[in-house]
Design a protein around this motif. Structure first.
Motif, PDB file in Angstrom:
ATOM      1  N   GLU A 241       0.828  -1.209   0.000  1.00 19.76           N
ATOM      2  CA  GLU A 241       0.000   0.000   0.000  1.00 19.76           C
ATOM      3  C   GLU A 241       0.867   1.265   0.000  1.00 19.76           C
ATOM      4  O   GLU A 241       0.416   2.332   0.452  1.00 19.76           O
ATOM      5  N   LEU A 242       2.106   1.174  -0.511  1.00 18.66           N
ATOM      6  CA  LEU A 242       3.024   2.308  -0.538  1.00 18.66           C
ATOM      7  C   LEU A 242       3.350   2.678  -1.977  1.00 18.66           C
ATOM      8  O   LEU A 242       3.323   1.820  -2.873  1.00 18.66           O
ATOM      9  N   PRO A 243       3.681   3.953  -2.235  1.00 18.27           N
ATOM     10  CA  PRO A 243       4.109   4.353  -3.579  1.00 18.27           C
ATOM     11  C   PRO A 243       5.361   3.582  -3.983  1.00 18.27           C
ATOM     12  O   PRO A 243       6.158   3.142  -3.151  1.00 18.27           O
ATOM     13  N   MET A 244       5.558   3.438  -5.270  1.00 21.47           N
ATOM     14  CA  MET A 244       6.655   2.627  -5.787  1.00 21.47           C
ATOM     15  C   MET A 244       7.686   3.518  -6.482  1.00 21.47           C
ATOM     16  O   MET A 244       7.337   4.424  -7.235  1.00 21.47           O
ATOM     17  N   LYS A 245       8.956   3.214  -6.227  1.00 25.64           N
ATOM     18  CA  LYS A 245      10.052   3.896  -6.902  1.00 25.64           C
ATOM     19  C   LYS A 245      10.673   2.958  -7.927  1.00 25.64           C
ATOM     20  O   LYS A 245      10.600   1.729  -7.799  1.00 25.64           O
ATOM     21  N   ALA A 246      11.300   3.543  -8.935  1.00 30.67           N
ATOM     22  CA  ALA A 246      11.876   2.738 -10.005  1.00 30.67           C
ATOM     23  C   ALA A 246      12.959   1.810  -9.483  1.00 30.67           C
ATOM     24  O   ALA A 246      13.069   0.645  -9.916  1.00 30.67           O
ATOM     25  N   GLU A 247      13.763   2.279  -8.525  1.00 32.44           N
ATOM     26  CA  GLU A 247      14.837   1.436  -8.017  1.00 32.44           C
ATOM     27  C   GLU A 247      14.336   0.263  -7.187  1.00 32.44           C
ATOM     28  O   GLU A 247      15.093  -0.671  -6.880  1.00 32.44           O
ATOM     29  N   ASP A 248      13.047   0.304  -6.799  1.00 32.47           N
ATOM     30  CA  ASP A 248      12.491  -0.815  -6.029  1.00 32.47           C
ATOM     31  C   ASP A 248      12.194  -2.030  -6.901  1.00 32.47           C
ATOM     32  O   ASP A 248      11.970  -3.130  -6.372  1.00 32.47           O
ATOM     33  N   ILE A 249      12.169  -1.836  -8.198  1.00 37.01           N
ATOM     34  CA  ILE A 249      11.815  -2.931  -9.108  1.00 37.01           C
ATOM     35  C   ILE A 249      13.084  -3.399  -9.798  1.00 37.01           C
ATOM     36  O   ILE A 249      13.738  -2.637 -10.517  1.00 37.01           O
ATOM     37  N   VAL A 250      13.410  -4.654  -9.584  1.00 41.27           N
ATOM     38  CA  VAL A 250      14.645  -5.212 -10.150  1.00 41.27           C
ATOM     39  C   VAL A 250      14.309  -5.988 -11.420  1.00 41.27           C
ATOM     40  O   VAL A 250      13.162  -6.396 -11.654  1.00 41.27           O
ATOM     41  N   ILE A 251      15.328  -6.205 -12.227  1.00 40.41           N
ATOM     42  CA  ILE A 251      15.146  -6.938 -13.476  1.00 40.41           C
ATOM     43  C   ILE A 251      14.728  -8.376 -13.163  1.00 40.41           C
ATOM     44  O   ILE A 251      15.323  -9.053 -12.331  1.00 40.41           O
ATOM     45  N   GLY A 252      13.685  -8.825 -13.849  1.00 39.92           N
ATOM     46  CA  GLY A 252      13.171 -10.178 -13.676  1.00 39.92           C
ATOM     47  C   GLY A 252      12.068 -10.290 -12.645  1.00 39.92           C
ATOM     48  O   GLY A 252      11.502 -11.372 -12.467  1.00 39.92           O
ATOM     49  N   SER A 253      11.733  -9.196 -11.975  1.00 39.98           N
ATOM     50  CA  SER A 253      10.693  -9.244 -10.946  1.00 39.98           C
ATOM     51  C   SER A 253       9.317  -8.978 -11.554  1.00 39.98           C
ATOM     52  O   SER A 253       9.197  -8.415 -12.641  1.00 39.98           O
ATOM     53  N   LEU A 254       8.299  -9.380 -10.820  1.00 36.49           N
ATOM     54  CA  LEU A 254       6.905  -9.129 -11.207  1.00 36.49           C
ATOM     55  C   LEU A 254       6.205  -8.502 -10.010  1.00 36.49           C
ATOM     56  O   LEU A 254       6.184  -9.075  -8.918  1.00 36.49           O
ATOM     57  N   THR A 255       5.618  -7.325 -10.197  1.00 34.42           N
ATOM     58  CA  THR A 255       4.983  -6.582  -9.110  1.00 34.42           C
ATOM     59  C   THR A 255       3.598  -6.149  -9.558  1.00 34.42           C
ATOM     60  O   THR A 255       3.383  -5.850 -10.738  1.00 34.42           O
ATOM     61  N   PHE A 256       2.671  -6.089  -8.605  1.00 36.62           N
ATOM     62  CA  PHE A 256       1.298  -5.681  -8.902  1.00 36.62           C
ATOM     63  C   PHE A 256       1.020  -4.327  -8.262  1.00 36.62           C
ATOM     64  O   PHE A 256       1.437  -4.059  -7.121  1.00 36.62           O
ATOM     65  N   ALA A 257       0.290  -3.495  -8.999  1.00 40.17           N
ATOM     66  CA  ALA A 257       0.042  -2.127  -8.535  1.00 40.17           C
ATOM     67  C   ALA A 257      -1.389  -1.718  -8.826  1.00 40.17           C
ATOM     68  O   ALA A 257      -2.093  -2.349  -9.623  1.00 40.17           O
ATOM     69  N   LYS A 258      -1.785  -0.623  -8.177  1.00 43.38           N
ATOM     70  CA  LYS A 258      -3.116  -0.042  -8.366  1.00 43.38           C
ATOM     71  C   LYS A 258      -2.982   1.473  -8.346  1.00 43.38           C
ATOM     72  O   LYS A 258      -1.942   2.014  -7.926  1.00 43.38           O
ATOM     73  N   PRO A 259      -3.995   2.199  -8.790  1.00 44.71           N
ATOM     74  CA  PRO A 259      -3.893   3.666  -8.799  1.00 44.71           C
ATOM     75  C   PRO A 259      -3.989   4.259  -7.395  1.00 44.71           C
ATOM     76  O   PRO A 259      -4.633   3.700  -6.511  1.00 44.71           O
ATOM     77  N   GLN A 260      -3.348   5.386  -7.222  1.00 48.90           N
ATOM     78  CA  GLN A 260      -3.392   6.110  -5.955  1.00 48.90           C
ATOM     79  C   GLN A 260      -4.834   6.518  -5.634  1.00 48.90           C
ATOM     80  O   GLN A 260      -5.585   6.955  -6.498  1.00 48.90           O
ATOM     81  N   GLY A 261      -5.235   6.328  -4.384  1.00 43.71           N
ATOM     82  CA  GLY A 261      -6.569   6.705  -3.944  1.00 43.71           C
ATOM     83  C   GLY A 261      -7.565   5.561  -3.926  1.00 43.71           C
ATOM     84  O   GLY A 261      -8.641   5.683  -3.341  1.00 43.71           O
ATOM     85  N   LEU A 262      -7.227   4.439  -4.554  1.00 48.99           N
ATOM     86  CA  LEU A 262      -8.127   3.282  -4.552  1.00 48.99           C
ATOM     87  C   LEU A 262      -7.786   2.388  -3.361  1.00 48.99           C
ATOM     88  O   LEU A 262      -6.702   1.821  -3.292  1.00 48.99           O
ATOM     89  N   THR A 263      -8.701   2.286  -2.411  1.00 48.92           N
ATOM     90  CA  THR A 263      -8.489   1.478  -1.215  1.00 48.92           C
ATOM     91  C   THR A 263      -9.575   0.415  -1.114  1.00 48.92           C
ATOM     92  O   THR A 263     -10.633   0.507  -1.754  1.00 48.92           O
ATOM     93  N   GLN A 264      -9.303  -0.580  -0.278  1.00 46.30           N
ATOM     94  CA  GLN A 264     -10.269  -1.665  -0.103  1.00 46.30           C
ATOM     95  C   GLN A 264     -11.503  -1.217   0.667  1.00 46.30           C
ATOM     96  O   GLN A 264     -12.490  -1.949   0.715  1.00 46.30           O
ATOM     97  N   ASP A 265     -11.446  -0.029   1.267  1.00 44.69           N
ATOM     98  CA  ASP A 265     -12.623   0.500   1.950  1.00 44.69           C
ATOM     99  C   ASP A 265     -13.645   1.053   0.968  1.00 44.69           C
ATOM    100  O   ASP A 265     -14.799   1.300   1.337  1.00 44.69           O
ATOM    101  N   ASP A 266     -13.241   1.240  -0.264  1.00 43.78           N
ATOM    102  CA  ASP A 266     -14.153   1.742  -1.294  1.00 43.78           C
ATOM    103  C   ASP A 266     -15.229   0.693  -1.573  1.00 43.78           C
ATOM    104  O   ASP A 266     -14.920  -0.489  -1.774  1.00 43.78           O
ATOM    105  N   GLU A 267     -16.500   1.088  -1.578  1.00 43.49           N
ATOM    106  CA  GLU A 267     -17.600   0.151  -1.822  1.00 43.49           C
ATOM    107  C   GLU A 267     -17.513  -0.487  -3.199  1.00 43.49           C
ATOM    108  O   GLU A 267     -17.987  -1.600  -3.412  1.00 43.49           O
ATOM    109  N   GLN A 268     -16.909   0.195  -4.143  1.00 42.49           N
ATOM    110  CA  GLN A 268     -16.776  -0.322  -5.504  1.00 42.49           C
ATOM    111  C   GLN A 268     -15.357  -0.804  -5.793  1.00 42.49           C
ATOM    112  O   GLN A 268     -14.922  -0.842  -6.940  1.00 42.49           O
ATOM    113  N   PHE A 269     -14.656  -1.215  -4.735  1.00 43.34           N
ATOM    114  CA  PHE A 269     -13.257  -1.613  -4.918  1.00 43.34           C
ATOM    115  C   PHE A 269     -13.126  -2.776  -5.900  1.00 43.34           C
ATOM    116  O   PHE A 269     -12.298  -2.742  -6.821  1.00 43.34           O
TER     117      PHE A 269
END
Length: 383
Positions: A241-269
């Motif tokens: 649930e934290l913003p992502m920096k380019a250096e956090d992603i290494v070659i060969g990795s797979l990461t999942f992301a969502k847009p800022q402001g979308l939380t699981q508390d949203d009724e339409q999540f």
């Protein structure tokens, strides 16, 4: 017990003396009356159906006993009212089924003992449609058992294909049955049956409401559509649930992301994440085959839709050496180093890609929506 003893017992059970040498076998005619078997008699036709002494004689049909409604007109009228009441209840239940769509919102949850928390709409639809169909069936059965003709008519087995005489006889019997059912004479039953049968199909017509309203352009856009170069949207790690920096992603990795402001508390999540989910991979820039795809990324970091273009399953399997992403549902395989084109499986389109860059703080951001609509192909795919 030897064979002779068993035969003696068998002969005694059949009402005759054992057949010893020099003795005469007693026939059925000279047998005492108390030892004779009863003669089979067809009660419905008044004649014998088998030879004397046949233990497997056809007993024939029992004597017909009239029902209360056959001899008492008041009982028949009461049964007619009961059948009509069932058909009327069916009509009211069908109206209730249709009204439920208007009265209950789709997200209304109620507590019903002992079911617990259930959808008010689903419960109302199930009860009303069940009552409507049950009353039609129960009314038809009660009508047949109390008012229609119930005389037993035996018929011999015959070939499957009927000749002209049999067909004519069937038509005549149908007309006779229609007349005996009282369908034309008992107008109350006829009218209420027609009314209930006419209303029930409306339930299916109302169900078409679940197909609308039309999607219009909702399938063309996602939660990333509000992103612009002037006001980009940060990519948020799905796990931290934290913003992502380019250096956090290494070659060969797979990461999942969502847009800022979308939380699981949203009724339409769930509805939003089904379109907004991202799959981020980092590939060495020299290994990226599609130049336009490389331009949409940042230093080898590529952001693709996580939703398979076949039937919308989430993609989560990634092979580092080949840069292939596999959909676990139907094995559609996408080459992420070549614009996520389909190299195997039933998917018909590449995975849509999101244009990303970094902001002044080094966080990964999106500057626009996907290159094309996400998810399964639909009839007006705009790209």
């Amino acid at each position: 017990m030897d064979l002779r003893s068993r035969r003696s017992h068998r002969d005694r059970d059949l009402g005759r003396r054992p057949h010893h040498q020099g003795q005469e076998v007693m026939s059925h005619d000279n047998m005492p009356e108390e030892h004779k078997l009863p003669e089979a008699h067809d009660a419905s036709h008044g004649h014998d159906v088998a030879p004397h002494g046949d233990p497997f004689a056809d007993p024939g049909l029992p004597v017909h006993e009239p029902r209360r409604t056959d001899i008492d007109e008041r009982a028949a009228q009461r049964a007619e009212r009961q059948v009509s009441l069932m058909f009327i209840v069916s009509m009211l239940a069908t109206v209730g089924f249709i009204a439920s769509y208007v009265v209950f919102p789709i997200d209304k949850i109620i507590y019903v003992f002992p079911l617990g928390h259930v959808s008010a709409l689903n419960l109302a639809l199930g009860l009303t449609l069940g009552v409507a169909l049950f009353c039609i069936g129960a009314g038809a059965v009660h009508w047949a058992r109390t008012l229609m003709s119930d005389h037993e008519v035996p018929a011999e087995r015959h070939a499957i294909e009927a000749d002209d005489e049999v067909r004519a006889d069937v038509i005549e019997q149908f007309k006779t049955g229609a007349a005996e059912s009282g369908f034309g004479r008992r107008k109350m039953i006829r009218n209420t049956l027609i009314g209930s049968m006419a209303l029930v199909p409306l339930s299916g017509v109302v169900l078409l409401r679940d197909l609308g309203p039309l999607p219009e352009t909702k399938l063309d856009h996602t939660g990333w559509q509000e992103a612009t170069p002037a006001q980009p949207i940060q990519l948020i790690n799905m796990n931290t649930e934290l913003p992502m920096k380019a250096e956090d992603i290494v070659i060969g990795s797979l990461t999942f992301a969502k847009p800022q402001g979308l939380t699981q508390d949203d009724e339409q999540f769930q509805e939003k994440i089904a379109k907004d989910a991202l799959m981020l991979v980092r590939i060495a820039p020299e290994d990226i085959k599609d130049t336009s795809s490389r331009d949409l990324g940042f230093e080898g970091i590529l952001a693709y839709s996580k939703i398979c273009t076949h039937v919308g399953c989430p993609i989560s399997l990634y092979e580092q050496q080949t840069h292939h992403a596999l959909c676990p549902c139907h094995q559609s395989t996408f080459d992420l180093s070549d614009g996520a084109r389909v190299i195997f499986g039933p998917a018909g389109h590449p995975l849509p890609q999101l244009k990303i860059t970094t902001d002044e703080k080094g966080f990964l951001v999106a500057t626009g929506d996907f290159s094309e609509p996400v998810g399964p192909s639909f009839w007006e795919r705009s790209a």
